[in-house]
Design a protein around this motif. Structure first.
Motif: not given
Length: 74
Positions: A1-4, A6-16
């Motif tokens: 998740m953290i790497k996603e 850090e790779a540029g995915m918005p935090t809100a999208e990672v959390c969702r």
């Protein structure tokens, strides 16, 4: 998740995608952010082992108290 993230995915999208709230994500990022996956797995294993040892110690201490009470009453 953290790497996603850090790779540029918005935090809100990672959390969702992972079913987290942002506060939980940032808590995990603070705890595991600088670790590799193997290091995080090792930390989790050590935390689990530590919890088990703490339970064993508490059980042993409780047994000692019970034995002292029984010996003191005789």
């Amino acid at each position: 998740m953290i790497k996603e993230q850090e790779a540029g995915m918005p935090t809100a999208e990672v959390c969702r995608r992972h079913g987290l709230i942002p506060a939980t994500f940032y808590k995990l990022k603070f705890k595991y952010g600088s670790m590799e996956v193997s290091q995080a797995a090792r930390l989790k294993a050590l935390e689990d082992e530590n919890a088990k040892l703490k339970r064993l110690l508490a059980d042993t201490m409780l047994n000692n108290v019970v034995l002292k009470d029984l010996l003191g009453k005789n």
